[in-house]
Write a protein that holds these residues in place. Structure first.
Motif, short mmCIF file in Angstrom:
data_model
loop_
_atom_site.label_atom_id
_atom_site.label_comp_id
_atom_site.label_asym_id
_atom_site.label_seq_id
_atom_site.Cartn_x
_atom_site.Cartn_y
_atom_site.Cartn_z
N ASP A 74 0.80 -1.22 0.00
CA ASP A 74 0.00 0.00 0.00
C ASP A 74 0.84 1.27 0.00
OD1 ASP A 74 -2.22 -1.63 0.14
OD2 ASP A 74 -2.36 -1.52 2.32
N ASN A 75 2.09 1.16 0.39
CA ASN A 75 2.95 2.34 0.45
C ASN A 75 3.46 2.72 -0.94
OD1 ASN A 75 3.42 2.94 3.47
ND2 ASN A 75 3.65 0.73 3.33
N VAL A 76 3.48 4.02 -1.22
CA VAL A 76 4.00 4.50 -2.51
C VAL A 76 5.52 4.44 -2.44
CG1 VAL A 76 4.11 6.42 -4.12
CG2 VAL A 76 2.01 5.99 -2.81
N LYS A 77 6.11 3.64 -3.32
CA LYS A 77 7.55 3.39 -3.30
C LYS A 77 8.26 4.23 -4.36
CE LYS A 77 7.13 -1.33 -1.49
NZ LYS A 77 5.70 -1.22 -1.15
N PRO A 78 9.57 4.41 -4.20
CA PRO A 78 10.32 5.21 -5.16
C PRO A 78 10.40 4.55 -6.53
CG PRO A 78 11.81 4.13 -3.63
CD PRO A 78 10.42 3.90 -3.10
N LEU A 79 10.45 5.38 -7.58
CA LEU A 79 10.66 4.86 -8.93
C LEU A 79 12.05 4.25 -9.04
CD1 LEU A 79 9.26 7.88 -10.97
CD2 LEU A 79 8.05 5.79 -10.33
N TYR A 80 13.01 4.89 -8.41
CA TYR A 80 14.39 4.44 -8.44
C TYR A 80 15.02 4.59 -7.07
CZ TYR A 80 14.04 4.76 -13.52
OH TYR A 80 13.64 4.59 -14.82
N ILE A 81 16.00 3.76 -6.81
CA ILE A 81 16.88 3.93 -5.66
C ILE A 81 18.28 4.16 -6.19
CG2 ILE A 81 17.76 2.93 -3.53
CD1 ILE A 81 15.35 1.03 -3.57
N ILE A 82 18.91 5.22 -5.73
CA ILE A 82 20.27 5.58 -6.13
C ILE A 82 21.16 5.37 -4.92
CG2 ILE A 82 21.73 7.47 -6.99
CD1 ILE A 82 18.85 8.70 -7.89
N THR A 83 22.22 4.60 -5.08
CA THR A 83 23.11 4.28 -3.96
C THR A 83 24.48 4.88 -4.22
OG1 THR A 83 23.70 2.14 -4.94
CG2 THR A 83 21.83 2.17 -3.43
N GLU A 124 3.33 9.94 -6.14
CA GLU A 124 4.32 10.95 -6.48
C GLU A 124 5.48 10.29 -7.20
OE1 GLU A 124 6.17 14.72 -4.21
OE2 GLU A 124 6.76 12.82 -3.32
N ASN A 125 6.04 10.99 -8.19
CA ASN A 125 7.24 10.52 -8.85
C ASN A 125 8.44 10.95 -8.02
OD1 ASN A 125 5.80 9.44 -10.98
ND2 ASN A 125 6.03 11.25 -12.27
N PHE A 126 9.09 10.00 -7.39
CA PHE A 126 10.28 10.35 -6.61
C PHE A 126 11.28 9.20 -6.64
CE2 PHE A 126 7.87 7.92 -3.55
CZ PHE A 126 8.79 7.38 -2.66
N ALA A 127 12.52 9.56 -6.39
CA ALA A 127 13.60 8.59 -6.24
C ALA A 127 14.20 8.75 -4.86
CB ALA A 127 14.67 8.80 -7.31
N VAL A 128 14.84 7.71 -4.37
CA VAL A 128 15.51 7.75 -3.08
C VAL A 128 17.02 7.71 -3.28
CG1 VAL A 128 16.02 6.40 -1.00
CG2 VAL A 128 13.66 6.78 -1.68
N VAL A 129 17.69 8.67 -2.68
CA VAL A 129 19.14 8.60 -2.55
C VAL A 129 19.43 7.89 -1.23
CG1 VAL A 129 21.25 9.93 -2.18
CG2 VAL A 129 19.64 10.62 -3.97
#
Length: 525
Positions: A74-83, A124-129
Motif C-alpha cells: 500500500d505504500n508508494v515506493k520510489p521509482l528508483y533507488i540511487i546508492t 508521487e514521482n520520486f527517487a531515493v538517494v
C-alpha cells in the motif's frame, strides 16, 4: 518472557547490482522516466541504480526499513533507488531530478519513524538517494574533531572515535544502528545530553548538496542555512553528505547502573521523586527511566567511578536505594552496547553490525513535560495504562544542565529551559493484523496525557516523527506555510518561522519535499 520482550524493545529503538538494460526496461513507454534514467547513467554507474523492475530493488529498499508497517504494497515506493558512493553522484541525482521532475528523498539509517525518507503517502514521482554506501569516518585526534558521512551509523562513529582515544566521545543517540544523517539533522540526543547537549549543537561544519546540485560548506551556505540543517529536520534544506563534529572529553571510567523497581517495590513513589530530582542532578549524571508493565527501570550513566557515584546518589536520590553492588564500571565506548543491549561482549559486533533482521510493526509518539506529574498520574500510568491489552512502553529522559541551559534559538531544536523530561511512547507488534490494540493504546494514552504535558503548542521531538501531528498541503506545487505550521510549531516552536524563511531562500520551489518537510516562506520586501 519479560526479559526477551525488553531486549526486543531495545533492539527496536534502535551488494546487489542491476544492469542498465534491466533498469531501463521499467519505463519503455514513458519518455520522461527514460530521460531521467538516461541523465543519471551519464554520471552514475548503472550498478548503483535500481529501478522497480531490478532484481535487487526489493532487497535494497528493504535493507534499512526498520518498521514493517512501511513495507506493505500500500505504500508508494520510489521509482528508483540511487546508492551513491561519492558526492558527485548525489549532485547528479539532484540535477537530473530537477531537470525531469522527479523529486529526491534521502535515507541514511532507516530509523525514520514514519518512513517518509523512502515512501510517500500520496502518489508521487520520486527517487531515493540511499546513503548506505557513504559511511566514512575520519577522526582528527589532535584537533578533537571528526568528519562523518551521513550514511554511517552512530555505532560506526563511536567505534572510530574509540580507536583513537577511549577518553573522547560524541553526544548523539543511544542506538548504534541509527543513521548519522537523520540523527544530527533532527537534533540527536542520548545519555550525554545533560553533559554536552544535543548532537547538532556540536556540529562545526557540513558538506551539503543544495536544491540546484551545488556543493556547500558552512562558509558558502551562510549562517541561516547552516543553522537550519543542525536540528531543522532531515532533507528540507538539501542533502548533507558529511558532518564535521566536535569530540568531547569523557573520563577513562564511567559507571552504569540499571535498577528495576516494581509497583510493589515502590516504583510510583520513586519515580514521583525522580521527576524532580533527575533534572537537578550534576551534569555528569544522567538517569532515564524505561517503564513497561508494572515496572520502572532506572538506567544511569555517570561520568566517573562508583566510588564517587555512590555517595552522590545517597545524598541526592536515596529513595532509589542505589549501592555499590549496582555499579558497572567501564569505558565510555563500552557503555554504548551495555546501555543498548545489556552486555559488552564484542565492540566490533555490537557497534558495527549493519544487519537488519528485527523488523516489527511499530508506532511512536512523544511529549515534553514542564510541571511534575501528581502522584495520582503515575499511579494511573503504572496501575492502568501500562498493564492494558496492547500496552507499549514509555521512556523518560531527564533534561536540565547543558541541554536546558542552551538558548532556544541557538539551534532549531527548541526544547530547553524549563523542560523536566521528554517522553517517548513506543509500541510494537509482529503480525500485519495485530495492530488494533497497540494503535488504540498509543492514541488513548497520548490523549490521556494531554493535561499534564506541554501546551500551546503541545511539543514533540522532530526525530520521533509523528504524522498524526499534521502533514503538509501542497498548493501550486509548493507546500503551504499554514499547513506546515500546524505540526512544525510542535517540533520547533518559534524557530519554525525562521526555518521556513530559510527554506524560502535556499529551496523556494520546494524541491526537497515530503509530508513533514519545512515549507518555504518567501519574505516580502
Amino acid at each position: 518472557m519479560a526479559n526477551s520482550r525488553t531486549l526486543a524493545l531495545v533492539l527496536l529503538f534502535c551488494s546487489l547490482a542491476s544492469s542498465w538494460e534491466v533498469a531501463f526496461s521499467y519505463f519503455p513507454s514513458q519518455a520522461v522516466k527514460e530521460d531521467f534514467l538516461g541523465c543519471l547513467v551519464k554520471e552514475i554507474p548503472p550498478r548503483l541504480l535500481y529501478a522497480k523492475s531490478s532484481p535487487g530493488y526489493p532487497s535494497v529498499l528493504g535493507q534499512t526499513i526498520r518498521n514493517s508497517r512501511w513495507s506493505s504494497p500500500d505504500n508508494v515506493k520510489p521509482l528508483y533507488i540511487i546508492t551513491p558512493t561519492n558526492t558527485s553522484h548525489i549532485q547528479s541525482a539532484v540535477v537530473c531530478g530537477r531537470r525531469y521532475d522527479v523529486r529526491i528523498r534521502v535515507r541514511s539509517g532507516g530509523h525514520d519513524y514514519e518512513g517518509l525518507s523512502y515512501r510517500s503517502l500520496q502518489p508521487e514521482n520520486f527517487a531515493v538517494v540511499d546513503l548506505n554506501q557513504m559511511r566514512a569516518v575520519l577522526v582528527d585526534g589532535k584537533a578533537r574533531t571528526a568528519w562523518v558521512d551521513s550514511g554511517a551509523q552512530l555505532g560506526e562513529l563511536y567505534y572510530a572515535i574509540s580507536k583513537y582515544s577511549r577518553t573522547l566521545a560524541f553526544p548523539a543517540g543511544v542506538c548504534p544502528t541509527i543513521g548519522v544523517g537523520g540523527n544530527l539533522a533532527g537534533g540527536g540526543f542520548g545519555m550525554l545530553l545533560r553533559k554536552y547537549g544535543i548532537a547538532a549543537e556540536n556540529v562545526i561544519d557540513v558538506k551539503l548538496v543544495d536544491a540546484n546540485g551545488k556543493l556547500h560548506d558552512k562558509k558558502s551556505m551562510g549562517d541561516d542555512h547552516f543553522w537550519a540543517v543542525r536540528g531543522g529536520g532531515g532533507e528540507s534544506f538539501g542533502i548533507v553528505v558529511s558532518w564535521q563534529v566536535k569530540l568531547l572529553p569523557v573520563p577513562p571510567t564511567v559507571t552504569i547502573f540499571k535498577i528495576p523497581k516494581s509497583v510493589s517495590e515502590g516504583a510510583v513513589d520513586i519515580i514521583t521523586k525522580w521527576q524532580v530530582v533527575a533534572p537537578q542532578l550534576p551534569a555528569d549524571l544522567m538517569i532515564r527511566v524505561i517503564a513497561m508493565g508494572p515496572k520502572a527501570t532506572f538506567e544511569a550513566l555517570y561520568l566517573g567511578t562508583c566510588k564517587t557515584l555512590t555517595p552522590l546518589m545517597q545524598s541526592k536520590f536515596p529513595e532509589l536505594g542505589m549501592n555499590p553492588s549496582h555499579c558497572n564500571e567501564m569505558s565510555w565506548i563500552e557503555s554504548i552496547p551495555f546501555v543498548h543491549l545489556g552486555h559488552r561482549d564484542s565492540l566490533e559486533d555490537d557497534l558495527l553490525n549493519r544487519n537488519n533482521s528485527f523488523k516489527p510493526f511499530a508506532e511512536y509518539k512523544s511529549d515534553y513535560v514542564y510541571e511534575p506529574f501528581p502522584k495520582s498520574v503515575w499511579e494511573q500510568i503504572f496501575g492502568t495504562w501500562l498493564v492494558k491489552p496492547g500496552a507499549g512502553i514509555m521512556i523518560f529522559d531527564p533534561y536540565g544542565a547543558t541541554i536546558s541551559a542552551t538558548p532556544e534559538s541557538a539551534t532549531p531544536f527548541p526544547h530547553r529551559k524549563g523542560v523536566l523530561f521528554n517522553i517517548q511512547y513506543v509500541n510494537y507488534w509482529f503480525a500485519p493484523g495485530a495492530g488494533a490494540a497497540p494503535l488504540s493504546w498509543s492514541k488513548e494514552i497520548y490523549n490521556y496525557m494531554e493535561p499534564y504535558v506541554s501546551k500551546n503548542p503541545r511539543q514533540a521531538y522532530a526525530n520521533y516523527r509523528d504524522i498524526d501531528l499534521g502533514r503538509n498541503e501542497v498548493v501550486n506545487d509548493v507546500s503551504t506555510y499554514s499547513s506546515g505550521k500546524v505540526w512544525g510549531q510542535k517540533y520547533f516552536k518559534n524557530n519554525f518561522e525562521r526555518l521556513a524563511v530559510t527554506k524560502g531562500k535556499v529551496d523556494p520551489t520546494d524541491y526537497f519535499r515530503n509530508e513533514q518537510s519545512i515549507p518555504p516562506l518567501i519574505e516580502k520586501y
